[in-house]
Write a protein that holds these residues in place. Structure first.
Motif, PDB file in Angstrom:
ATOM      1  N   GLU A  87       6.553   1.106  -6.438  1.00  0.00           N
ATOM      2  CA  GLU A  87       6.482  -0.359  -6.631  1.00  0.00           C
ATOM      3  C   GLU A  87       7.080  -1.086  -5.431  1.00  0.00           C
ATOM      4  O   GLU A  87       6.493  -2.047  -4.909  1.00  0.00           O
ATOM      5  N   ALA A  88       8.243  -0.621  -4.991  1.00  0.00           N
ATOM      6  CA  ALA A  88       8.919  -1.281  -3.863  1.00  0.00           C
ATOM      7  C   ALA A  88       8.074  -1.182  -2.593  1.00  0.00           C
ATOM      8  O   ALA A  88       7.986  -2.148  -1.811  1.00  0.00           O
ATOM      9  N   THR A  89       7.434  -0.027  -2.415  1.00  0.00           N
ATOM     10  CA  THR A  89       6.616   0.165  -1.206  1.00  0.00           C
ATOM     11  C   THR A  89       5.402  -0.779  -1.215  1.00  0.00           C
ATOM     12  O   THR A  89       5.105  -1.439  -0.220  1.00  0.00           O
ATOM     13  N   LEU A  90       4.722  -0.852  -2.336  1.00  0.00           N
ATOM     14  CA  LEU A  90       3.551  -1.745  -2.432  1.00  0.00           C
ATOM     15  C   LEU A  90       3.965  -3.199  -2.253  1.00  0.00           C
ATOM     16  O   LEU A  90       3.288  -3.983  -1.586  1.00  0.00           O
ATOM     17  N   GLU A  91       5.105  -3.533  -2.843  1.00  0.00           N
ATOM     18  CA  GLU A  91       5.630  -4.902  -2.751  1.00  0.00           C
ATOM     19  C   GLU A  91       5.916  -5.258  -1.294  1.00  0.00           C
ATOM     20  O   GLU A  91       5.612  -6.355  -0.830  1.00  0.00           O
ATOM     21  N   LYS A  92       6.467  -4.284  -0.581  1.00  0.00           N
ATOM     22  CA  LYS A  92       6.827  -4.510   0.819  1.00  0.00           C
ATOM     23  C   LYS A  92       5.578  -4.585   1.709  1.00  0.00           C
ATOM     24  O   LYS A  92       5.453  -5.480   2.544  1.00  0.00           O
ATOM     25  N   VAL A  93       4.651  -3.664   1.485  1.00  0.00           N
ATOM     26  CA  VAL A  93       3.487  -3.554   2.394  1.00  0.00           C
ATOM     27  C   VAL A  93       2.414  -4.593   2.060  1.00  0.00           C
ATOM     28  O   VAL A  93       1.762  -5.141   2.944  1.00  0.00           O
ATOM     29  N   ARG A  94       2.198  -4.831   0.774  1.00  0.00           N
ATOM     30  CA  ARG A  94       1.160  -5.748   0.305  1.00  0.00           C
ATOM     31  C   ARG A  94      -0.195  -5.510   0.985  1.00  0.00           C
ATOM     32  O   ARG A  94      -0.763  -6.384   1.644  1.00  0.00           O
ATOM     33  N   PRO A  95      -0.736  -4.289   0.816  1.00  0.00           N
ATOM     34  CA  PRO A  95      -2.012  -3.961   1.460  1.00  0.00           C
ATOM     35  C   PRO A  95      -3.193  -4.606   0.739  1.00  0.00           C
ATOM     36  O   PRO A  95      -3.078  -4.992  -0.429  1.00  0.00           O
ATOM     37  N   GLN A  96      -4.319  -4.699   1.458  1.00  0.00           N
ATOM     38  CA  GLN A  96      -5.550  -5.152   0.786  1.00  0.00           C
ATOM     39  C   GLN A  96      -6.287  -3.962   0.171  1.00  0.00           C
ATOM     40  O   GLN A  96      -6.892  -4.069  -0.871  1.00  0.00           O
ATOM     41  N   THR A  97      -6.248  -2.846   0.898  1.00  0.00           N
ATOM     42  CA  THR A  97      -6.921  -1.637   0.394  1.00  0.00           C
ATOM     43  C   THR A  97      -5.911  -0.495   0.273  1.00  0.00           C
ATOM     44  O   THR A  97      -5.080  -0.314   1.156  1.00  0.00           O
ATOM     45  N   GLY A 147       1.715  10.204 -11.243  1.00  0.00           N
ATOM     46  CA  GLY A 147       1.803   9.657  -9.880  1.00  0.00           C
ATOM     47  C   GLY A 147       0.660   8.691  -9.606  1.00  0.00           C
ATOM     48  O   GLY A 147       0.853   7.616  -9.022  1.00  0.00           O
ATOM     49  N   THR A 148      -0.527   9.056 -10.043  1.00  0.00           N
ATOM     50  CA  THR A 148      -1.696   8.186  -9.826  1.00  0.00           C
ATOM     51  C   THR A 148      -1.542   6.878 -10.609  1.00  0.00           C
ATOM     52  O   THR A 148      -1.837   5.797 -10.089  1.00  0.00           O
ATOM     53  N   ILE A 149      -1.056   6.972 -11.838  1.00  0.00           N
ATOM     54  CA  ILE A 149      -0.831   5.744 -12.614  1.00  0.00           C
ATOM     55  C   ILE A 149       0.182   4.855 -11.882  1.00  0.00           C
ATOM     56  O   ILE A 149      -0.003   3.628 -11.800  1.00  0.00           O
ATOM     57  N   ASN A 150       1.229   5.457 -11.342  1.00  0.00           N
ATOM     58  CA  ASN A 150       2.226   4.659 -10.597  1.00  0.00           C
ATOM     59  C   ASN A 150       1.570   3.905  -9.445  1.00  0.00           C
ATOM     60  O   ASN A 150       1.832   2.714  -9.232  1.00  0.00           O
ATOM     61  N   VAL A 151       0.694   4.601  -8.716  1.00  0.00           N
ATOM     62  CA  VAL A 151       0.059   3.958  -7.551  1.00  0.00           C
ATOM     63  C   VAL A 151      -0.914   2.867  -8.016  1.00  0.00           C
ATOM     64  O   VAL A 151      -0.970   1.776  -7.440  1.00  0.00           O
ATOM     65  N   ILE A 152      -1.664   3.137  -9.084  1.00  0.00           N
ATOM     66  CA  ILE A 152      -2.606   2.135  -9.600  1.00  0.00           C
ATOM     67  C   ILE A 152      -1.847   0.891 -10.094  1.00  0.00           C
ATOM     68  O   ILE A 152      -2.196  -0.246  -9.756  1.00  0.00           O
ATOM     69  N   GLU A 153      -0.822   1.130 -10.906  1.00  0.00           N
ATOM     70  CA  GLU A 153      -0.054   0.003 -11.476  1.00  0.00           C
ATOM     71  C   GLU A 153       0.574  -0.868 -10.383  1.00  0.00           C
ATOM     72  O   GLU A 153       0.503  -2.097 -10.433  1.00  0.00           O
ATOM     73  N   ALA A 154       1.186  -0.196  -9.402  1.00  0.00           N
ATOM     74  CA  ALA A 154       1.842  -0.949  -8.325  1.00  0.00           C
ATOM     75  C   ALA A 154       0.797  -1.701  -7.491  1.00  0.00           C
ATOM     76  O   ALA A 154       1.059  -2.813  -7.018  1.00  0.00           O
ATOM     77  N   SER A 155      -0.380  -1.117  -7.337  1.00  0.00           N
ATOM     78  CA  SER A 155      -1.452  -1.783  -6.579  1.00  0.00           C
ATOM     79  C   SER A 155      -1.945  -3.007  -7.334  1.00  0.00           C
ATOM     80  O   SER A 155      -2.197  -4.071  -6.749  1.00  0.00           O
ATOM     81  N   LYS A 156      -2.081  -2.851  -8.637  1.00  0.00           N
ATOM     82  CA  LYS A 156      -2.515  -3.983  -9.476  1.00  0.00           C
ATOM     83  C   LYS A 156      -1.494  -5.117  -9.405  1.00  0.00           C
ATOM     84  O   LYS A 156      -1.854  -6.286  -9.294  1.00  0.00           O
ATOM     85  N   ALA A 157      -0.224  -4.745  -9.455  1.00  0.00           N
ATOM     86  CA  ALA A 157       0.840  -5.761  -9.487  1.00  0.00           C
ATOM     87  C   ALA A 157       0.829  -6.645  -8.240  1.00  0.00           C
ATOM     88  O   ALA A 157       1.160  -7.824  -8.314  1.00  0.00           O
ATOM     89  N   VAL A 158       0.438  -6.074  -7.083  1.00  0.00           N
ATOM     90  CA  VAL A 158       0.435  -6.899  -5.867  1.00  0.00           C
ATOM     91  C   VAL A 158      -0.964  -7.440  -5.542  1.00  0.00           C
ATOM     92  O   VAL A 158      -1.176  -8.043  -4.492  1.00  0.00           O
ATOM     93  N   MET A 217      -6.847  -5.910   8.824  1.00  0.00           N
ATOM     94  CA  MET A 217      -6.753  -5.466   7.421  1.00  0.00           C
ATOM     95  C   MET A 217      -5.514  -4.573   7.240  1.00  0.00           C
ATOM     96  O   MET A 217      -5.279  -3.677   8.022  1.00  0.00           O
ATOM     97  N   LYS A 218      -4.769  -4.831   6.161  1.00  0.00           N
ATOM     98  CA  LYS A 218      -3.606  -3.983   5.866  1.00  0.00           C
ATOM     99  C   LYS A 218      -4.026  -2.901   4.885  1.00  0.00           C
ATOM    100  O   LYS A 218      -4.580  -3.202   3.815  1.00  0.00           O
ATOM    101  N   THR A 219      -3.766  -1.660   5.243  1.00  0.00           N
ATOM    102  CA  THR A 219      -4.147  -0.575   4.356  1.00  0.00           C
ATOM    103  C   THR A 219      -2.969   0.356   4.098  1.00  0.00           C
ATOM    104  O   THR A 219      -2.108   0.538   4.961  1.00  0.00           O
ATOM    105  N   LEU A 220      -2.973   0.945   2.912  1.00  0.00           N
ATOM    106  CA  LEU A 220      -1.959   1.941   2.554  1.00  0.00           C
ATOM    107  C   LEU A 220      -2.679   3.248   2.247  1.00  0.00           C
ATOM    108  O   LEU A 220      -3.656   3.261   1.497  1.00  0.00           O
ATOM    109  N   VAL A 221      -2.201   4.334   2.853  1.00  0.00           N
ATOM    110  CA  VAL A 221      -2.792   5.642   2.599  1.00  0.00           C
ATOM    111  C   VAL A 221      -1.727   6.535   1.978  1.00  0.00           C
ATOM    112  O   VAL A 221      -0.761   6.904   2.653  1.00  0.00           O
ATOM    113  N   THR A 222      -1.869   6.855   0.695  1.00  0.00           N
ATOM    114  CA  THR A 222      -0.941   7.841   0.127  1.00  0.00           C
ATOM    115  C   THR A 222      -1.456   9.224   0.527  1.00  0.00           C
ATOM    116  O   THR A 222      -2.669   9.441   0.593  1.00  0.00           O
TER     117      THR A 222
END
Ligand SMILES: NC(=O)c1ccc[n+]([C@@H]2O[C@H](COP(=O)([O-])OP(=O)(O)OC[C@H]3O[C@@H](n4cnc5c(N)ncnc54)[C@H](O)[C@@H]3O)[C@@H](O)[C@H]2O)c1
Length: 329
Positions: A63-73, A100-111, A1-6
């Motif tokens: 956005e770039a980080t989420l795009e690069k990592v493409r985590p599931q969670t 900041g939270t909106i940025n993380v949510i939006e980027a997560s939704k996009a991927v 599983m790929k995960t991202l932890v901010t």
């Protein structure tokens, strides 16, 4: 599983990262190292975690980080976490915790992630409204007394909106007063870390207010177990993660002193009295809080199992190990 932890270099985030590595995840940490520390990540980086340094308020970067990592969670823990700073710098608090939270949510939704886990607060969200009965349950309408409580509430409400609008799958975990090894004594919030460091150095604590104010303390290992479980389910909305019990600051100090004595040679210097001095209470702090963990028990099968005295002893022990006994000199 790929995960991202901010916020993965922080106190809670680094323990979470260790646990994710342990279960075999491919973990990426996004952190600006403002309060987080590289030393918290020693084991995680050795275990294969990747740290990407940057700020959640920088939308293009997120956005770039989420795009690069493409985590599931995504575990979103990066935040401005200080009540007093939220009062003196409300716009900064909102920039990090809301924008900041909106940025993380939006980027997560996009991927197209599968699950979003948000670190909210049980200590600062409920306030002292007339409907409040302790321990507070999730049904109570939050009436925070500080901007930090409000900005976390806003994060929760964005997630509720994104569920309605986009079926975005998330859960908001309302942490009690989390304590344990690696918590920074430099912030204003970590009572156990602050008082523990003073105790181990043989110094007396200063208490803001008369010390009868209560908090709901939860040990880091118990909390991490709940976060992991919540990430694997589809439970939605808000969930309290606390003990359900009120502990006054005076009782905490006594328990810390006791835990220190139980460490024998590796505890505080001999003869440490640990008598508190008192200062004026601080704005934005609630007088009493405990949060009801009933929903977590029912829907996650979670119960905090570490007694306060054990958790405090483990925390002090880790402080002694870290300082290599220098505090005894
Ligand atoms: N510790 C508690 O008792 C407690 C209680 C309730 C909620 N929480 C929440 O849990 C989360 C983690 O708290 P913690 O105690 O580990 O705090 P912490 O300060 O140790 O961790 C926060 C992490 O976020 C990072 N960070 C801060 N601002 C950032 C930004 N703009 N961009 C990128 N990274 C940033 C910091 O460098 C740090 O590593 C926070 O969201 C906090 O509000 C903590």
């Amino acid at each position: 599983m790929k995960t991202l932890v901010t916020g993965g270099a922080g106190f809670i985030g680094s323990h979470l990262t260790d646990a994710l590595i342990e279960r075999g995840d491919e973990v990426t940490i996004l952190d600006n190292l403002s309060t987080g520390k590289l030393e918290n990540l020693e084991s995680a980086l050795t275990g294969g975690a990747v740290l990407i340094e940057g700020d959640i308020t920088d939308r293009a970067f997120v956005e770039a980080t989420l795009e690069k990592v493409r985590p599931q969670t995504v575990f979103h823990l990066a935040a401005q976490g200080e009540v007093q700073r939220s009062i003196t710098e409300p716009a900064f608090d909102a920039t990090v915790n809301v924008v900041g939270t909106i940025n993380v949510i939006e980027a997560s939704k996009a991927v197209g992630i599968d699950r979003f886990v948000f670190a909210s607060t049980g200590g600062a969200i409920y306030g002292e409204g007339s409907n409040l009965e302790l321990p507070a349950s999730e049904e109570i309408t939050p009436e925070p007394l500080c901007q930090y409580g409000l900005s976390k509430f806003a994060g929760e409400q964005y997630l509720a909106l994104y569920r309605r609008m986009y079926m975005f799958n998330s859960v908001s975990l309302r942490f009690g007063n989390v304590y344990g090894p690696r918590q920074s004594p430099k912030g204003e919030a970590g009572a156990v870390a602050i008082f523990g460091e003073l105790l181990m150095a043989g110094q007396n604590p200063t208490v803001f207010g008369d010390g009868t104010q209560t908090r709901d303390f939860v040990y880091i290992d118990d909390l991490i177990e709940a976060i992991l479980t919540a990430s694997r389910t589809d439970v939605e909305g808000q969930i309290n993660l606390g003990s359900g019990e009120e502990t006054s600051i005076l009782d905490l100090l006594a328990a810390l002193h006791e835990a220190g004595l139980s460490l024998n040679g590796s505890g505080p210097p001999e003869g440490t009295e640990f008598n508190p001095a008192f200062d004026r209470g601080r704005p934005g702090e609630v007088k009493r809080i405990a949060i009801n963990p009933g929903r977590a028990a029912r829907e996650l099968g979670w119960n905090p199992t570490t007694p306060l005295e054990d958790g405090l002893a483990r925390t002090l022990e880790a402080m002694g190990t870290r300082s290599g006994g220098i505090t005894h000199a």
